[in-house]
Design an enzyme around this catalytic site. Structure first.
Site, PDB file in Angstrom:
ATOM      1  N   SER A 123       1.038  -1.303   0.019  1.00  0.00           N
ATOM      2  CA  SER A 123      -0.005   0.096  -0.140  1.00  0.00           C
ATOM      3  C   SER A 123       0.929   1.194  -0.114  1.00  0.00           C
ATOM      4  O   SER A 123       0.203   2.305   0.060  1.00  0.00           O
ATOM      5  CB  SER A 123      -0.928   0.153   1.216  1.00  0.00           C
ATOM      6  OG  SER A 123      -0.148   0.066   2.520  1.00  0.00           O
ATOM      7  N   LYS A 128       3.287   1.301  -5.223  1.00  0.00           N
ATOM      8  CA  LYS A 128       2.394   1.913  -6.196  1.00  0.00           C
ATOM      9  C   LYS A 128       2.855   2.518  -7.641  1.00  0.00           C
ATOM     10  O   LYS A 128       2.754   2.299  -8.606  1.00  0.00           O
ATOM     11  CB  LYS A 128       1.496   3.095  -5.444  1.00  0.00           C
ATOM     12  CG  LYS A 128       0.203   2.198  -4.735  1.00  0.00           C
ATOM     13  CD  LYS A 128      -0.618   3.194  -4.219  1.00  0.00           C
ATOM     14  CE  LYS A 128       0.071   4.171  -3.106  1.00  0.00           C
ATOM     15  NZ  LYS A 128      -0.875   4.959  -2.372  1.00  0.00           N
ATOM     16  N   LYS A 258      17.137  -0.058   0.447  1.00  0.00           N
ATOM     17  CA  LYS A 258      18.003   0.923   1.269  1.00  0.00           C
ATOM     18  C   LYS A 258      17.176   1.692   2.181  1.00  0.00           C
ATOM     19  O   LYS A 258      15.748   1.960   1.804  1.00  0.00           O
ATOM     20  CB  LYS A 258      18.969   1.654   0.454  1.00  0.00           C
ATOM     21  CG  LYS A 258      18.359   2.776  -0.201  1.00  0.00           C
ATOM     22  CD  LYS A 258      19.279   3.610  -0.873  1.00  0.00           C
ATOM     23  CE  LYS A 258      18.702   5.012  -1.394  1.00  0.00           C
ATOM     24  NZ  LYS A 258      18.173   6.010  -0.721  1.00  0.00           N
ATOM     25  N   HIS A 350      24.258   5.445  -3.794  1.00  0.00           N
ATOM     26  CA  HIS A 350      24.078   5.550  -5.342  1.00  0.00           C
ATOM     27  C   HIS A 350      25.396   6.000  -6.018  1.00  0.00           C
ATOM     28  O   HIS A 350      25.815   5.426  -7.007  1.00  0.00           O
ATOM     29  CB  HIS A 350      23.006   6.666  -5.583  1.00  0.00           C
ATOM     30  CG  HIS A 350      21.746   6.155  -5.176  1.00  0.00           C
ATOM     31  ND1 HIS A 350      21.242   4.968  -5.021  1.00  0.00           N
ATOM     32  CD2 HIS A 350      20.797   7.070  -4.938  1.00  0.00           C
ATOM     33  CE1 HIS A 350      19.836   4.879  -4.745  1.00  0.00           C
ATOM     34  NE2 HIS A 350      19.508   6.210  -4.595  1.00  0.00           N
ATOM     35  N   GLN A 487      20.592  10.810 -16.092  1.00  0.00           N
ATOM     36  CA  GLN A 487      19.277  11.220 -16.020  1.00  0.00           C
ATOM     37  C   GLN A 487      19.244  12.800 -15.910  1.00  0.00           C
ATOM     38  O   GLN A 487      20.260  13.281 -15.420  1.00  0.00           O
ATOM     39  CB  GLN A 487      18.315  10.457 -15.042  1.00  0.00           C
ATOM     40  CG  GLN A 487      18.815  10.937 -13.540  1.00  0.00           C
ATOM     41  CD  GLN A 487      17.957  10.536 -12.382  1.00  0.00           C
ATOM     42  OE1 GLN A 487      16.961   9.534 -12.734  1.00  0.00           O
ATOM     43  NE2 GLN A 487      17.610  11.234 -11.431  1.00  0.00           N
ATOM     44  N   LEU A 494      31.293  13.467 -25.747  1.00  0.00           N
ATOM     45  CA  LEU A 494      32.704  13.850 -25.408  1.00  0.00           C
ATOM     46  C   LEU A 494      32.788  15.448 -25.738  1.00  0.00           C
ATOM     47  O   LEU A 494      32.728  15.677 -27.162  1.00  0.00           O
ATOM     48  CB  LEU A 494      33.381  12.958 -26.407  1.00  0.00           C
ATOM     49  CG  LEU A 494      35.024  13.120 -26.269  1.00  0.00           C
ATOM     50  CD1 LEU A 494      35.452  13.038 -24.768  1.00  0.00           C
ATOM     51  CD2 LEU A 494      35.807  12.359 -27.247  1.00  0.00           C
TER      52      LEU A 494
END
Length: 601
Positions: A123, A128, A258, A350, A487, A494
């Site tokens: 939940s 979700k 984590k 990360h 992202q 380059l």
């Protein structure tokens, strides 16, 4: 008849689900009942393996003339029987594959696998927004096995229909694959069920086990539990799932989100507690950044392109930057975030994982253990982080464009006197022959001017500096730079120096650019899709091993404790800015300029 492949005698639904447990082997000591002539010159002898219902002569093979051959335990020798069939023992019989299976006493469903995926904490927002959509995407792509079931488990009272309604609101199809989208969603939702229970109740998990068995239908059962719950209840859930809802015959795996503790001590305690109920091979510590397309492409870029591998060392690389930024604050998550801070939330996992992948030596193979071994070597070669190599900050309220953005401590879930950092920059070093002296700079923060994650590799200047001497262009400020944008808008580019067209000699800096959205029409899968599929298939390459976790925490724990014991006051920076000024002084100390300060082309 051509020799038969052993795969014809197995009913595995996928090659990925052959890791069965010996606990599920059947021991029906019956005789096989089929007949086939063995080709001989003269006379032909027929080997008849006859079904015996009595116990007077169990497990015998009767030759055509009535002689009794050596007793064989055929239930235990099924693989040898299959091998004989494969080698053409019955090649002249003309019997079909299906007839052979039936005659040999093979239960068609006996070796079929089922996979039951239980989302513990179904939940919650993570389930979700990420887990259920990722499972549907795998189903849409045909990556899930024929027999699979998805169960949601949480304390909330909910029916199957209510779960399906909740999940349906977050499911979408690929932009490039809209065909039969609604039909696929309906089919997927029919595989989704819900069971309400407490996370520390063996009785409730036993009831879940009963429901799972009903859906598995007697097939070999493989079970994956995804713990989308707070870390303080990990152990209770693992204990109950392990003792009351483990697979009886196949594998049982647990994905753990984590944070894996707050420091070396708590992380070791968590690992020790998990290993009371699970083996290391059953524990899948997930870091979703390792599932991102550009992070996975990192080793491909390096190890499959000759132009990069020779340059990947201190001889040619001046510094490496790992940058993470969000353009929003805690936004209601302040209570959770205040217990961990940006260093534990982003840098220790990360960014450090990306650093290890970037800096590791060439692994022996692409096997998960070989790759993780090399990552551990990198982490163990790193210097323990010192306080003087760390800058921390915290965003404050700021009005921009007529809009007032609240500061971190304005969040009602955050204590007014909190000194938890929402920004951190650090300089790390790897003491090995390849990277000795090369600064690896990390920077992570919330409420900054932009959102993104990228790896920047700044190369050394060209020896001799010909154009600086003859023309006056300072190439120390325009060295080559490789940028891997994780992202958003995934890209690899380059930066090179080139001549501007014309009669004069003027240099310009340009990008050789691979923009994924332009080059590839296919939508990039979400990181959770790749990681869930790997967990189902037993691929551990992108998951964190316990010794890897220990090495990571050992780097950050001393400085974290020092920050907290001294209650170091963070440097305040306005919401929407580039972060505290101290980060620039830290970079300048190592003669580095943050690469994200310039305007990208």
């Amino acid at each position: 008849m051509a020799s038969l492949s052993s795969a014809q005698y197995r009913s595995y639904s996928s090659n990925s689900f052959r890791q069965s447990s010996s606990n599920g082997q059947r021991h029906n000591h019956r005789l096989l009942s089929f007949c086939s002539p063995i080709p001989r010159r003269s006379p032909p002898v027929v080997l008849c393996l006859q079904q015996s219902q009595g116990n007077s002569r169990p497990n015998v093979v009767l030759m055509q003339d009535g002689a009794v051959a050596t007793p064989v335990n055929l239930a235990q020798k099924k693989e040898e029987t299959v091998k004989k069939l494969e080698d053409g023992l019955l090649s002249s019989s003309g019997i079909s594959t299906e007839e052979l299976k039936e005659a040999a006493g093979f239960d068609v469903n006996e070796n079929e696998s089922s996979v039951s995926i239980t989302v513990v904490g179904a939940s919650g927002d993570l389930a979700k927004k990420k887990i259920f959509p990722a499972l549907f995407a795998l189903y849409y792509e045909g990556c899930l096995p024929k027999h699979f079931t998805v169960f949601g488990y949480a304390r909330s009272k909910m029916t199957d229909a209510e779960l399906r309604n909740m999940v349906s609101k977050t499911l979408t199809c690929r932009i490039d694959q809209r065909e039969n989208c609604g039909e696929k969603i309906d089919q997927f939702l029919k595989r989704c069920f819900y069971h309400s229970g407490q996370y520390d109740s063996q009785e409730h998990f036993a009831a879940l086990d009963k429901k799972l068995k009903e859906h598995e239908g007697g097939r070999e059962s493989n079970r994956l539990f995804y713990l989308s719950i707070p870390p303080n209840i990990f152990i209770d859930a693992v204990k109950c799932a392990s003792s009351s809802a483990s697979a009886a015959s196949g594998w049982t795996r647990v994905i753990v989100e984590k944070p894996f503790g707050r420091d070396s001590e708590s992380s070791a305690a968590l690992t020790k507690a998990l290993k009371q109920y699970l083996t290391e091979d059953q524990i899948f510590r997930i870091d979703h950044y390792l599932g991102k397309e550009l992070v996975e492409n990192l080793s491909v870029l390096r190890f499959s392109n000759l132009i990069f591998e020779p340059l990947w060392s201190r001889q040619y690389i001046r510094n490496v930057q790992l940058i993470f930024s969000e353009d929003f604050g805690t936004e209601g998550r302040g209570g959770y975030f205040d217990n961990y801070g940006i260093i534990r939330d982003i840098m220790q996992n990360h960014l450090l994982q990306i650093l290890a992948l970037f800096a590791m030596e060439t692994p022996v193979s692409l096997d998960a253990e070989d790759i993780r071994n090399e990552k551990v070597k990198v982490l163990r070669s790193m210097r323990t982080l010192r306080l003087e190599d760390v800058v921390i900050g915290q965003y404050k309220s700021h009005t921009r464009g007529g809009v007032t953005h609240p500061g971190y401590t304005d969040d009602k879930t955050v204590p007014k006197d909190s000194v938890t950092p929402t920004f951190a920059a650090a300089a790390l070093f790897i003491d090995n022959p390849r990277w000795d002296g090369v600064p690896f700079l990390m920077k992570a923060g919330k409420a900054l001017h932009s959102k993104g994650a990228e790896i920047r590799v700044q190369f050394r200047h060209v020896p001799g500096n010909l154009y600086n001497r003859n023309i006056g262009t300072d190439l120390d400020q325009a060295t080559n730079e490789l940028v891997i944008r994780v992202q958003p808008d995934e890209a690899i580019y380059l930066k090179i120096n080139n001549k501007v067209p014309g009669l004069g000699m003027r240099l310009d800096r340009s990008n050789l650019n691979l923009l994924y959205s332009t080059r590839y029409s296919k939508e990039i899968p979400d990181a959770y899709e790749r990681l869930l599929l790997d967990a189902i298939e037993g691929e551990r390459r992108l998951f964190i091993r316990s010794d890897e976790l220990d090495a990571a925490w050992s780097l950050f724990t001393p400085v974290l404790k020092e920050l907290e014991e001294k209650r170091t006051i963070p440097e305040y920076y306005p919401y929407g800015s580039r972060g505290p000024v101290g980060a620039h002084y830290l970079a300048a100390r190592y003669k580095v300029r943050w690469g994200d300060l310039g305007i990208e082309q």
